[in-house]
Design an enzyme around this catalytic site. Structure first.
Site, mmCIF file in Angstrom:
data_model
loop_
_atom_site.group_PDB
_atom_site.id
_atom_site.type_symbol
_atom_site.label_atom_id
_atom_site.label_comp_id
_atom_site.label_asym_id
_atom_site.label_seq_id
_atom_site.Cartn_x
_atom_site.Cartn_y
_atom_site.Cartn_z
ATOM 1 N N ARG A 121 0.768 -1.087 -0.019
ATOM 2 C CA ARG A 121 0.095 -0.012 -0.134
ATOM 3 C C ARG A 121 1.026 1.327 0.035
ATOM 4 N NH1 ARG A 121 -3.744 -1.291 5.151
ATOM 5 N NH2 ARG A 121 -1.755 -2.305 5.772
ATOM 6 N N LYS B 161 1.363 2.073 7.190
ATOM 7 C CA LYS B 161 1.794 1.209 8.383
ATOM 8 C C LYS B 161 2.595 2.001 9.464
ATOM 9 C CE LYS B 161 0.465 -2.219 9.756
ATOM 10 N NZ LYS B 161 -0.699 -2.504 10.252
ATOM 11 N N TYR C 272 -1.113 4.992 10.406
ATOM 12 C CA TYR C 272 -1.638 3.956 11.606
ATOM 13 C C TYR C 272 -0.462 3.851 12.368
ATOM 14 C CZ TYR C 272 -5.732 2.355 8.704
ATOM 15 O OH TYR C 272 -6.876 2.364 8.197
ATOM 16 N N HIS D 242 -0.916 2.120 16.301
ATOM 17 C CA HIS D 242 -1.025 1.054 17.167
ATOM 18 C C HIS D 242 -0.117 0.804 17.954
ATOM 19 C CE1 HIS D 242 -4.179 -0.362 14.397
ATOM 20 N NE2 HIS D 242 -3.560 -0.337 13.323
ATOM 21 N N GLU E 163 -6.030 5.440 13.568
ATOM 22 C CA GLU E 163 -7.010 4.510 14.059
ATOM 23 C C GLU E 163 -7.836 5.029 15.173
ATOM 24 O OE1 GLU E 163 -3.024 3.778 16.294
ATOM 25 O OE2 GLU E 163 -3.573 3.995 14.183
ATOM 26 N N SER F 31 -10.893 -2.022 8.353
ATOM 27 C CA SER F 31 -11.645 -2.795 9.035
ATOM 28 C C SER F 31 -12.407 -3.657 7.971
ATOM 29 C CB SER F 31 -12.586 -2.311 10.123
ATOM 30 O OG SER F 31 -11.409 -1.857 11.235
ATOM 31 N N ASP G 2 -21.197 -10.475 21.084
ATOM 32 C CA ASP G 2 -20.913 -8.995 21.474
ATOM 33 C C ASP G 2 -21.705 -8.767 22.804
ATOM 34 O OD1 ASP G 2 -20.127 -6.431 19.473
ATOM 35 O OD2 ASP G 2 -21.177 -5.755 21.017
ATOM 36 N N VAL H 185 -12.378 -7.964 18.028
ATOM 37 C CA VAL H 185 -12.582 -7.071 19.036
ATOM 38 C C VAL H 185 -11.848 -5.964 19.045
ATOM 39 C CG1 VAL H 185 -12.713 -6.787 21.563
ATOM 40 C CG2 VAL H 185 -13.265 -9.037 20.702
ATOM 41 N N ALA I 239 -7.641 -8.618 15.482
ATOM 42 C CA ALA I 239 -7.199 -7.651 16.412
ATOM 43 C C ALA I 239 -5.668 -7.684 16.832
ATOM 44 C CB ALA I 239 -7.807 -8.035 17.779
ATOM 45 N N ASP J 252 -3.158 -6.298 15.510
ATOM 46 C CA ASP J 252 -2.317 -4.977 15.411
ATOM 47 C C ASP J 252 -2.426 -4.264 16.804
ATOM 48 O OD1 ASP J 252 -1.370 -4.588 13.180
ATOM 49 O OD2 ASP J 252 -3.104 -3.994 12.087
#
Length: 379
Positions: free
Chosen positions: A15, A75, A94, A96, A118, A134, A198, A239, A268, A270
């Site tokens: 990307r 990233k 991003y 994280h 994010e 997502s 959930d 989640v 999840a 990341d």
């Protein structure tokens, strides 16, 4: 403003932070853009296309980092990139950070202003810059999990949709957010027997109405999760706690409840992963087995469909890139409280409470951090 876009260097990451169309918009707003040579070539975005849009093609990432006022990536910066950041520079990508103490420390030491895609919010409480990836990751999770279920890949040899006279696969999705919804949609489309867990009754009601009862919805408790693990052929971890490390919902002991050859797909990862046995993998080596259960934990899943992902992401990020360039980062952040939520690190201070809590830093509110800095208000 001088905007720089380096080539991504994470394993099998193709990307890129801006498309030629995005470059053209920035140039029309009076800004300059540098693109690292061949940064988008792998997904059909050539140097010539970027030059035609008005970008300068740069041979090395080092030159981009040394010259640019703002770095736009996809990233999280790798250690060698973090070390090239400098005081007063803006990074938009991003991050994280909660499960990544090394990156956090390096960004704090850099003095740069680091805005995380994010944690940018919108007026509805959503995460508009996380949502496109997502959606991609949720849909890919079923595609990847289906491949892992094949016997030749170490799986149990089950076809998701079954065939007439043979039961389909049982797929459990933990989390009914954007990832979970997209995973469930694809799994259902492939003919799987799908259940979403959930803790939001209102969300479960929305999902039930959306799919008209074709997807089972269950309120998530430990007991319900354990029962689902016994029956599941594939479990998708979807989640998210914005900015924070993901909770470990499936322990190693719980793997003993699962059928041999079943698959865990941890979207999840990341944020540290929601299975106790999860560890980040790459597209080059995507899976490993623990106690007979295949784990797929690729940390940049959307990078596997890099062209689709690049256009989906940059459609969402471009208005924010333009605002940061047009107004300068400080004014843009003060003018937009939702963009301000994306500020994670500024001038050596951690401004995201979830990150500070996870990693033991003192939390400084974003407004206070910016008010005490001399970052330019306008570019």
């Amino acid at each position: 403003m001088l905007v720089g876009v380096p080539k991504e260097i994470k394993n099998h990451e193709y990307r890129i932070g801006l498309t030629p169309a995005g470059v053209r918009e920035l140039v029309q707003h009076g800004h300059q853009v540098m693109i690292e040579s061949d940064g988008g070539t792998a997904i059909g975005l050539t140097n010539e296309m970027y030059q035609a849009a008005g970008a300068e093609i740069i041979a090395t990432a080092q030159e981009i980092f040394s010259r640019a006022d703002m770095i736009v990536k996809v990233k999280e910066p790798q250690p060698q990139e973090c070390k090239m950041l400098r005081d007063g520079q803006t990074l938009f990508t991003y991050l994280h950070l909660a499960p990544d103490p090394q990156q956090t420390q390096l960004l704090v030491e850099s003095g740069a202003t680091c805005i995380a895609y994010e944690t940018v919010t919108d007026k509805n409480g959503g995460l508009p810059l996380l949502a496109p990836m997502s959606e991609v990751a949720g849909r890919m999770s079923i595609q990847a999990g289906a491949h892992c279920l094949e016997k030749a890949q170490g799986g149990s040899g089950i076809l998701i949709g079954g065939v007439p006279g043979v039961e389909p696969a049982n797929i459990t999705v933990i989390g009914g957010g954007v990832v979970g919804l997209n995973a469930a949609r694809v799994a259902m489309g492939m003919g799987g027997n799908v259940t979403i867990l959930d803790r939001s009754l209102s969300r479960l009601k929305q999902i039930d109405e959306l799919f008209e009862g074709r997807i089972k919805t269950l309120f998530s408790t430990t007991e319900v999760l354990e029962q689902q693990l016994k029956d599941a052929d594939m479990v998708v971890g979807a989640v998210l706690i914005p900015g924070a490390a993901a909770p470990k919902l499936v322990t190693r002991e719980m793997l003993g409840l699962m059928k041999q050859g079943s698959v865990l797909v941890d979207v999840a990862i990341d944020q540290g992963g929601c299975f106790e046995t999860s560890r980040a993998t790459t597209h080059q080596d995507p899976t490993y087995v623990v106690d007979g259960i295949t784990h797929y934990c690729v940390a940049n899943m959307p990078g596997g469909v890099a062209r689709t992902s690049t256009f989906a992401l940059t459609n969402a990020t471009l208005p924010y890139v333009l605002a940061l360039a047009d107004k300068g980062p400080k004014q843009a952040l003060f003018d937009d409280k939702h963009l301000l939520e994306g500020l994670n690190v500024h001038h050596g201070l951690v401004t995201c409470e979830a990150v500070a809590s996870a990693l033991g830093y003192q939390f400084v509110a974003a407004e206070s951090a910016l008010a005490g800095s001399d970052l330019q208000v306008s570019a």
